[in-house]
Design a protein around this motif. Structure first.
Motif, mmCIF file in Angstrom:
data_model
loop_
_atom_site.group_PDB
_atom_site.id
_atom_site.type_symbol
_atom_site.label_atom_id
_atom_site.label_comp_id
_atom_site.label_asym_id
_atom_site.label_seq_id
_atom_site.Cartn_x
_atom_site.Cartn_y
_atom_site.Cartn_z
ATOM 1 N N VAL A 1 0.842 -1.200 0.000
ATOM 2 C CA VAL A 1 0.000 0.000 0.000
ATOM 3 C C VAL A 1 0.878 1.252 0.000
ATOM 4 O O VAL A 1 0.569 2.237 -0.687
ATOM 5 C CB VAL A 1 -0.957 -0.004 1.208
ATOM 6 C CG1 VAL A 1 -1.668 1.344 1.341
ATOM 7 C CG2 VAL A 1 -1.995 -1.119 1.061
ATOM 8 N N CYS A 2 1.974 1.216 0.737
ATOM 9 C CA CYS A 2 2.902 2.350 0.743
ATOM 10 C C CYS A 2 3.512 2.565 -0.638
ATOM 11 O O CYS A 2 3.649 3.698 -1.096
ATOM 12 C CB CYS A 2 4.012 2.129 1.766
ATOM 13 S SG CYS A 2 3.507 2.363 3.481
ATOM 14 N N LEU A 3 3.864 1.482 -1.316
ATOM 15 C CA LEU A 3 4.424 1.595 -2.664
ATOM 16 C C LEU A 3 3.414 2.197 -3.635
ATOM 17 O O LEU A 3 3.781 2.931 -4.553
ATOM 18 C CB LEU A 3 4.875 0.226 -3.167
ATOM 19 C CG LEU A 3 6.163 -0.336 -2.570
ATOM 20 C CD1 LEU A 3 6.388 -1.761 -3.044
ATOM 21 C CD2 LEU A 3 7.362 0.541 -2.926
ATOM 22 N N LEU A 4 2.138 1.895 -3.430
ATOM 23 C CA LEU A 4 1.088 2.449 -4.290
ATOM 24 C C LEU A 4 1.027 3.971 -4.218
ATOM 25 O O LEU A 4 0.549 4.624 -5.146
ATOM 26 C CB LEU A 4 -0.274 1.880 -3.901
ATOM 27 C CG LEU A 4 -0.726 0.594 -4.576
ATOM 28 C CD1 LEU A 4 -2.072 0.157 -4.020
ATOM 29 C CD2 LEU A 4 -0.815 0.758 -6.086
ATOM 30 N N GLN A 5 1.497 4.548 -3.129
ATOM 31 C CA GLN A 5 1.452 6.001 -2.969
ATOM 32 C C GLN A 5 2.524 6.703 -3.799
ATOM 33 O O GLN A 5 2.445 7.898 -4.068
ATOM 34 C CB GLN A 5 1.616 6.390 -1.490
ATOM 35 C CG GLN A 5 0.737 5.600 -0.523
ATOM 36 C CD GLN A 5 -0.711 5.499 -0.964
ATOM 37 O OE1 GLN A 5 -1.351 6.507 -1.276
ATOM 38 N NE2 GLN A 5 -1.239 4.284 -0.968
ATOM 39 N N GLY A 6 3.566 5.956 -4.200
ATOM 40 C CA GLY A 6 4.601 6.515 -5.076
ATOM 41 C C GLY A 6 5.447 7.608 -4.453
ATOM 42 O O GLY A 6 6.031 8.416 -5.166
#
Length: 329
Positions: free
Chosen positions: A175-180
């Motif tokens: 989910v953190c990676l999805l925030q970019g």
């Protein structure tokens, strides 16, 4: 590109071999056709699939020698001339990994990533390595477009689907990676903050019994690549070992894979993809999905550079290892 004779090789291997002789610039293996006109290409494909049997060679000749943008125009022309969806037509005429590869070529990059993510989560079980690979290696702008394409294609929210398919720290890091956030690149590095981050990571892992995974996730997912490189340098001085070695000793499973993917993409993204290809081909079987996904998705980005890294890692060329793989059928 030059089409190599297929001989006794299967069609998937023939298509992969096309990239062996790519003459693209800046790492690209596929550059597209000059003086391009989608109408005759669409007609060639229609004739190749009309009637009994399929002229697979004609399909290879057209689709593997066009850029992705050109293939999208061919699909539009095909629909306009013959009233049929090109992807569905290809699916009905082809099979196996040859179908899988040719269809992959027909998706726009963001829709293809969205498809791979969707396929990784549908049915029983979740292909966590696919989700990790895509999210760890794409830029903030790319992730934004992937999220949009996923919503348009499947009517679902990518973040919510990932949450429903994963849990714990793996869910948190994805989910953190999805925030970019780590794509907020800058050449300036705050040395004091980098040292502070290195100390935080050291305190969260090697210095204590157990591991504070949240600290690792926060720093790896929210800092820029240039900043992280300095953090890794300072961490090596503090811990006397690389950040990779610490991650391997402090975590395990898919969380370890996700953290290592971030580190590897930060250090050298081409080396990361070369390793993905190497392990896809190494051993008794072949991970066809990874092989197809990496080659297709990077063919117009940096595949030639990835091939150079692959040869350094494997001691042989990517095309030679593909040729001897026995599962691509």
């Amino acid at each position: 590109m030059v089409l190599l004779p297929c001989g006794d090789w299967n069609k998937s291997q023939c298509v992969f071999l096309l990239w062996k002789s790519g003459t693209g610039t800046e790492g690209k293996s596929v550059m597209g056709a000059l003086n391009f006109d989608p109408a005759p290409d669409a007609q060639t494909l229609y004739k190749a699939m009309k009637g009994l049997g399929t002229d697979e060679q004609a399909i290879i000749d057209v689709l593997t020698k066009r850029s992705n943008m050109q293939r999208q125009q061919i699909a539009k022309s095909f629909k306009g001339q013959f009233g049929k969806d090109l992807i569905e037509s290809l699916k009905s005429e082809l099979s196996g990994n040859f179908e899988r590869l040719i269809v992959a070529l027909m998706y726009s990059p963001f829709k293809y990533d969205a498809k791979e993510l969707h396929d990784a989560m549908k049915g029983v079980g979740t292909s966590e390595d696919v989700i990790i690979e895509i999210l760890a290696s794409r830029t903030k702008a790319q992730i934004k477009e992937i999220i949009k394409a996923y919503k348009e294609e499947y009517g679902s929210d990518l973040e919510e689907d990932i949450k429903s398919e994963t849990s714990g720290y793996l869910e948190q890091i994805l989910v953190c990676l999805l925030q970019g956030e780590r794509d907020n690149a800058t050449l300036y590095v705050d040395t004091a903050l980098a040292l502070q981050d290195a100390e935080t990571l050291y305190a969260a892992g090697e210095k204590i019994r157990g591991t504070d995974e949240t600290q690792f996730i926060t720093i790896l997912c929210t800092r820029s690549a240039t900043h992280l490189l300095k953090v890794f340098e300072e961490y090596q001085k503090l811990a006397g070992k690389s950040i990779e070695d610490s991650i391997k000793s402090e975590t395990h499973g898919s969380l370890e894979d996700a953290m290592l993917a971030i580190v590897k993409c930060t250090r050298n993204i081409r080396c990361y993809f070369a390793e993905r290809l190497y392990y896809a081909l190494k051993g008794a079987g072949t991970d066809d999905g990874t092989l197809i996904r990496v080659i297709v998705s990077r063919s117009e980005v940096d595949l030639n550079l990835i091939k150079a890294e692959f040869k350094h890692i494997a001691g042989k060329s990517l095309s030679s290892m593909i040729l001897v793989s026995s599962i691509l059928i």
